[in-house]
Design an enzyme around this catalytic site. Structure first.
Site, PDB file in Angstrom:
ATOM      1  N   ARG A   1      -3.519  14.237  -3.242  1.00 56.60           N
ATOM      2  CA  ARG A   1      -3.170  13.641  -1.704  1.00 56.60           C
ATOM      3  C   ARG A   1      -2.067  14.066  -1.097  1.00 56.60           C
ATOM      4  O   ARG A   1      -1.698  14.590   0.141  1.00 56.60           O
ATOM      5  CB  ARG A   1      -3.335  12.419  -1.673  1.00 56.60           C
ATOM      6  CG  ARG A   1      -4.730  12.284  -2.510  1.00 56.60           C
ATOM      7  CD  ARG A   1      -5.059  10.645  -1.569  1.00 56.60           C
ATOM      8  NE  ARG A   1      -4.650  10.240   0.038  1.00 56.60           N
ATOM      9  CZ  ARG A   1      -3.557   9.816   0.186  1.00 56.60           C
ATOM     10  NH1 ARG A   1      -3.180   8.843  -0.387  1.00 56.60           N
ATOM     11  NH2 ARG A   1      -3.073   9.389   1.456  1.00 56.60           N
TER      12      ARG A   1
ATOM     13  N   ASP B   1       9.665   6.373  -1.371  1.00 59.68           N
ATOM     14  CA  ASP B   1       8.960   6.693  -1.906  1.00 59.68           C
ATOM     15  C   ASP B   1       9.312   7.525  -2.734  1.00 59.68           C
ATOM     16  O   ASP B   1       8.479   8.248  -3.767  1.00 59.68           O
ATOM     17  CB  ASP B   1       8.517   8.547  -0.477  1.00 59.68           C
ATOM     18  CG  ASP B   1       6.866   7.627   0.275  1.00 59.68           C
ATOM     19  OD1 ASP B   1       6.688   8.271   1.524  1.00 59.68           O
ATOM     20  OD2 ASP B   1       6.504   6.644   0.563  1.00 59.68           O
TER      21      ASP B   1
ATOM     22  N   CYS C   1      -3.356   5.495  -0.249  1.00 60.57           N
ATOM     23  CA  CYS C   1      -2.696   4.867  -0.939  1.00 60.57           C
ATOM     24  C   CYS C   1      -2.210   3.128  -0.712  1.00 60.57           C
ATOM     25  O   CYS C   1      -1.809   2.406   0.254  1.00 60.57           O
ATOM     26  CB  CYS C   1      -1.317   5.313  -1.346  1.00 60.57           C
ATOM     27  SG  CYS C   1      -1.469   6.339  -2.200  1.00 60.57           S
TER      28      CYS C   1
ATOM     29  N   ARG D   1      -1.227  -2.981   4.316  1.00 60.22           N
ATOM     30  CA  ARG D   1      -0.617  -2.240   4.830  1.00 60.22           C
ATOM     31  C   ARG D   1      -0.491  -3.194   5.951  1.00 60.22           C
ATOM     32  O   ARG D   1      -1.493  -1.512   6.213  1.00 60.22           O
ATOM     33  CB  ARG D   1      -0.440  -0.711   4.346  1.00 60.22           C
ATOM     34  CG  ARG D   1       0.228  -0.536   2.907  1.00 60.22           C
ATOM     35  CD  ARG D   1       0.021   0.788   2.636  1.00 60.22           C
ATOM     36  NE  ARG D   1       1.091   1.531   2.765  1.00 60.22           N
ATOM     37  CZ  ARG D   1       0.677   3.229   2.566  1.00 60.22           C
ATOM     38  NH1 ARG D   1       0.061   3.589   1.672  1.00 60.22           N
ATOM     39  NH2 ARG D   1       1.777   4.110   3.741  1.00 60.22           N
TER      40      ARG D   1
ATOM     41  N   LYS E   1       3.655  16.275   4.016  1.00 62.64           N
ATOM     42  CA  LYS E   1       2.389  15.932   3.722  1.00 62.64           C
ATOM     43  C   LYS E   1       2.560  14.786   5.068  1.00 62.64           C
ATOM     44  O   LYS E   1       1.812  14.996   5.932  1.00 62.64           O
ATOM     45  CB  LYS E   1       2.493  15.228   2.853  1.00 62.64           C
ATOM     46  CG  LYS E   1       1.129  13.721   2.359  1.00 62.64           C
ATOM     47  CD  LYS E   1       1.542  13.358   1.703  1.00 62.64           C
ATOM     48  CE  LYS E   1       1.168  12.030   1.772  1.00 62.64           C
ATOM     49  NZ  LYS E   1       1.352  10.506   2.596  1.00 62.64           N
ATOM     50  N   ASN E   2       3.672  13.781   5.093  1.00 63.68           N
ATOM     51  CA  ASN E   2       4.297  13.289   6.106  1.00 63.68           C
ATOM     52  C   ASN E   2       4.233  13.390   7.489  1.00 63.68           C
ATOM     53  O   ASN E   2       3.874  12.774   8.610  1.00 63.68           O
ATOM     54  CB  ASN E   2       4.992  11.416   5.433  1.00 63.68           C
ATOM     55  CG  ASN E   2       4.529  11.110   4.622  1.00 63.68           C
ATOM     56  OD1 ASN E   2       2.660  11.628   4.841  1.00 63.68           O
ATOM     57  ND2 ASN E   2       5.379  10.040   3.953  1.00 63.68           N
TER      58      ASN E   2
HETATM   59  C1  EPZ Z   1       4.634   6.116   6.317  1.00 62.09           C
HETATM   60  O1  EPZ Z   1       3.851   5.195   6.153  1.00 62.09           O
HETATM   61  C2  EPZ Z   1       4.553   6.772   5.163  1.00 62.09           C
HETATM   62  N1  EPZ Z   1       2.690   7.479   5.315  1.00 62.09           N
HETATM   63  C3  EPZ Z   1       4.508   6.344   3.522  1.00 62.09           C
HETATM   64  O2  EPZ Z   1       4.721   7.274   2.529  1.00 62.09           O
HETATM   65  C4  EPZ Z   1       6.222   5.523   3.388  1.00 62.09           C
HETATM   66  O3  EPZ Z   1       6.225   5.043   2.430  1.00 62.09           O
HETATM   67  C5  EPZ Z   1       6.586   4.823   4.404  1.00 62.09           C
HETATM   68  O4  EPZ Z   1       5.724   4.866   5.465  1.00 62.09           O
HETATM   69  C6  EPZ Z   1       7.542   4.657   4.518  1.00 62.09           C
HETATM   70  O5  EPZ Z   1       8.786   5.656   4.662  1.00 62.09           O
HETATM   71  C7  EPZ Z   1       2.504   8.320   6.283  1.00 62.09           C
HETATM   72  O6  EPZ Z   1       3.616   9.263   6.963  1.00 62.09           O
HETATM   73  C8  EPZ Z   1       0.973   8.436   6.001  1.00 62.09           C
HETATM   74  P1  EPZ Z   1       6.053   2.025   7.715  1.00 62.09           P
HETATM   75  P2  EPZ Z   1       3.459   3.947   6.902  1.00 62.09           P
HETATM   76  O7  EPZ Z   1       4.537   1.634   9.323  1.00 62.09           O
HETATM   77  O8  EPZ Z   1       3.283   4.454   8.140  1.00 62.09           O
HETATM   78  C9  EPZ Z   1       5.025  -3.082   7.437  1.00 62.09           C
HETATM   79  C10 EPZ Z   1       3.198   8.627   0.641  1.00 62.09           C
HETATM   80  O9  EPZ Z   1       3.673   7.715  -0.328  1.00 62.09           O
HETATM   81  N2  EPZ Z   1       4.343  -2.479   8.500  1.00 62.09           N
HETATM   82  O10 EPZ Z   1       6.579   2.725   7.829  1.00 62.09           O
HETATM   83  O11 EPZ Z   1       2.685   3.088   6.903  1.00 62.09           O
HETATM   84  C11 EPZ Z   1       4.748  -2.121   6.293  1.00 62.09           C
HETATM   85  O12 EPZ Z   1       3.953  -2.861   5.595  1.00 62.09           O
HETATM   86  C12 EPZ Z   1       3.522   7.335   1.846  1.00 62.09           C
HETATM   87  O13 EPZ Z   1       3.397   9.234   1.908  1.00 62.09           O
HETATM   88  C13 EPZ Z   1       3.918  -3.571   9.623  1.00 62.09           C
HETATM   89  O14 EPZ Z   1       4.337  -4.483   9.016  1.00 62.09           O
HETATM   90  O15 EPZ Z   1       4.611   2.803   6.935  1.00 62.09           O
HETATM   91  C14 EPZ Z   1       5.797  -2.354   5.984  1.00 62.09           C
HETATM   92  O16 EPZ Z   1       6.350  -3.057   4.895  1.00 62.09           O
HETATM   93  C15 EPZ Z   1       3.497   6.073   1.189  1.00 62.09           C
HETATM   94  N3  EPZ Z   1       3.131  -3.976  10.239  1.00 62.09           N
HETATM   95  C16 EPZ Z   1       6.600  -1.493   6.569  1.00 62.09           C
HETATM   96  O17 EPZ Z   1       6.687  -1.819   7.941  1.00 62.09           O
HETATM   97  C17 EPZ Z   1       2.628  -2.128  11.217  1.00 62.09           C
HETATM   98  O18 EPZ Z   1       2.066  -2.823  11.798  1.00 62.09           O
HETATM   99  C18 EPZ Z   1       6.741   0.221   6.532  1.00 62.09           C
HETATM  100  O19 EPZ Z   1       5.366   0.557   6.917  1.00 62.09           O
HETATM  101  C19 EPZ Z   1       3.127  -1.221  10.321  1.00 62.09           C
HETATM  102  C20 EPZ Z   1       3.576  -1.221   9.049  1.00 62.09           C
END
Ligand code: EPZ
Length: 422
Positions: free
Chosen positions: A401, A309, A120, A125, A25-26
């Site tokens: 999803r 995840d 989600c 986020r 998915k991701n």
């Molecule tokens: C991706 O989300 C995945 N989603 C998530 O999977 C997964 O949990 C996550 O990566 C971590 O592996 C997709 O790929 C579509 P991050 P993403 O940016 O990109 C902070 C699922 O269940 N952050 O790595 O949104 C954020 O708040 C989903 O499949 C900022 O502060 O995650 C978090 O604490 C849920 N500023 C941390 O970084 C930003 O601009 C990691 O978030 C971006 C992120």
């Protein structure tokens, strides 16, 4: 997002047999928008047949792309007719990853207007790092009234991008914007997830020049044009892990085919620590629990650490481990909405700041529960498979999803699981 059906699980049946995992998915939600970066057909195989893919098809068609999709076979995207650069909230609200349209449209035509995503919402986020990356490449960002306006005169310019936090989405978005920028881009503190590497491989098969994906420094040499390609995305790391956990939870004997065992190492190590037998082959993993499952301590980390995840389904598994386990969520400031639902099933759980304290019980019992986000849904399915009696799971659309017909897969392995209209 109210679902029209509920899932009914009668627990206590060990999962036995073989199952093939679906495409990731991701990775799919990053690779599909990347096809906008060229004006020739891209054919993508092994895509998971999930709601997020349909949402992206609608978005690409709105922008003017021709999309032919044969579920479980291939998707053919021809972006040569794309003139659009605006994506409304009515579409972005359908998936979190709609923010990748920012990087893809900026990389294609130097402008994008994309409403903030949905998906989600287990916690806030932010996408500040994504926007910081685009600005470093010379884009003007105007982020007002829930819509991100990004534009640049001509092409983006390569630059160094230093992420303050390791962000999967930020890394992917900057890769999408940078591959056709003028000059070189270096991303420091990059995410290393398997889907980052998969996207880099897809972009390079289109003629991009991306090096270092899978490490924390990614180097991109911008090119003027990209060409079409044929590509197959990697299997889903999180579905693989969810099936491994479900096999352990039901004390079954399951072989998961078509997966990449090296992507699963953090989970495999934890299951072995619990006393679960896990055997790896080239593209399959066999999970055969034996005897007592010991309590363990889990801390989520960015890849290659224990995936956030899988935190929620793992928490469900640990509800019946022998002893007291802890699960610490370090990636998201909170991802705990599933705990109340597990408590309804008899779990003994305490939340202290970002750490879940789980006192293993001898039995969980079926109950009506509600899904609050995709992986909370996975946790409730695992708990339902373990529980005595019937568990009714509401708001199943979250599950759809990220999992391709999960109940068919589990039923094939011997689970008593079905859907019923509400
Ligand atoms: C991706 O989300 C995945 N989603 C998530 O999977 C997964 O949990 C996550 O990566 C971590 O592996 C997709 O790929 C579509 P991050 P993403 O940016 O990109 C902070 C699922 O269940 N952050 O790595 O949104 C954020 O708040 C989903 O499949 C900022 O502060 O995650 C978090 O604490 C849920 N500023 C941390 O970084 C930003 O601009 C990691 O978030 C971006 C992120």
């Amino acid at each position: 997002m109210s679902s029209k059906d509920k899932m009914l699980i009668t627990g206590g049946h060990p999962l036995v047999g073989e199952i093939t995992v679906s495409g990731g998915k991701n990775t799919a939600v990053a690779v599909i928008p990347a096809a906008l970066l060229c004006n020739a057909p891209c054919t993508i195989e092994n895509l998971p047949d999930i709601e997020d893919v349909y949402a992206l098809i609608d978005i690409l068609r709105l922008l003017g792309a021709k999309v032919e999709y044969v579920p479980e076979r291939y998707m053919r995207i021809d972006a040569s007719g794309v003139t659009g650069y605006q994506v409304p909230y009515s579409l972005t609200r359908r998936l979190r990853a709609s923010y990748y349209l920012l990087g893809a449209l900026l990389g294609r035509a130097g402008k994008a207007e994309v409403a903030y995503p949905g998906g989600c919402d287990f916690c806030s986020r932010p996408i500040d790092q994504h926007l910081k990356g685009f600005a470093a490449l010379g884009a003007e960002i105007d982020d007002r009234r829930g819509v991100v306006h990004a534009k640049t005169d001509g092409r983006l310019k390569g630059n160094d991008v230093f992420f303050d936090v390791v962000t999967v989405g930020g890394t992917i978005n900057v890769m999408l914007a940078a591959v056709r920028a003028k000059g070189n881009t270096v991303i420091y503190n990059a995410a290393k997830e398997p889907h980052i590497v998969d996207l880099a491989n897809f972009l390079n098969s289109m003629g991009a020049n991306v090096k270092g994906a899978g490490t924390d420094v990614i180097r991109i040499r911008g090119v003027e044009e990209l060409h079409g390609c044929n590509y197959a995305v990697i299997p889903d790391q999180i579905e693989t892990g969810t099936l491994m956990i479900a096999a352990a939870a039901t004390r079954g004997d399951v072989t998961i085919r078509g997966c990449i065992p090296t992507h699963m190492e953090a989970l495999t190590a934890k299951l072995l620590e619990m006393g679960v037998r896990v055997t790896e082959n080239d593209d399959s993993i066999r999970v055969r629990p034996q005897g007592v499952q010991r309590a363990v301590n889990v801390k989520t980390r960015v890849y290659p650490g224990f995936p956030t995840d899988l935190q929620q389904p793992m928490t469900a598994l640990l509800c019946m481990a022998q002893g007291v386990s802890t699960v610490c969520e370090t990636v998201f400031e909170q991802r705990f909405k599933h705990l109340d639902e597990l408590r309804r099933m008899g779990a003994k759980i305490k939340l202290m700041d970002r750490t879940v304290l789980i006192e293993g019980v001898n039995e969980l019992y079926g109950a009506p529960v509600t899904v609050t986000d995709l992986r909370a849904g996975a946790a409730l399915i695992v708990a339902g498979l373990m529980a005595k009696g019937v568990t009714e799971i509401y708001e199943t659309s979250y599950i759809d999803r990220g999992y391709v017909r999960i109940e068919e897969k589990l039923r094939k392995l011997g689970a008593e699981i079905r859907r019923e209209p509400i």
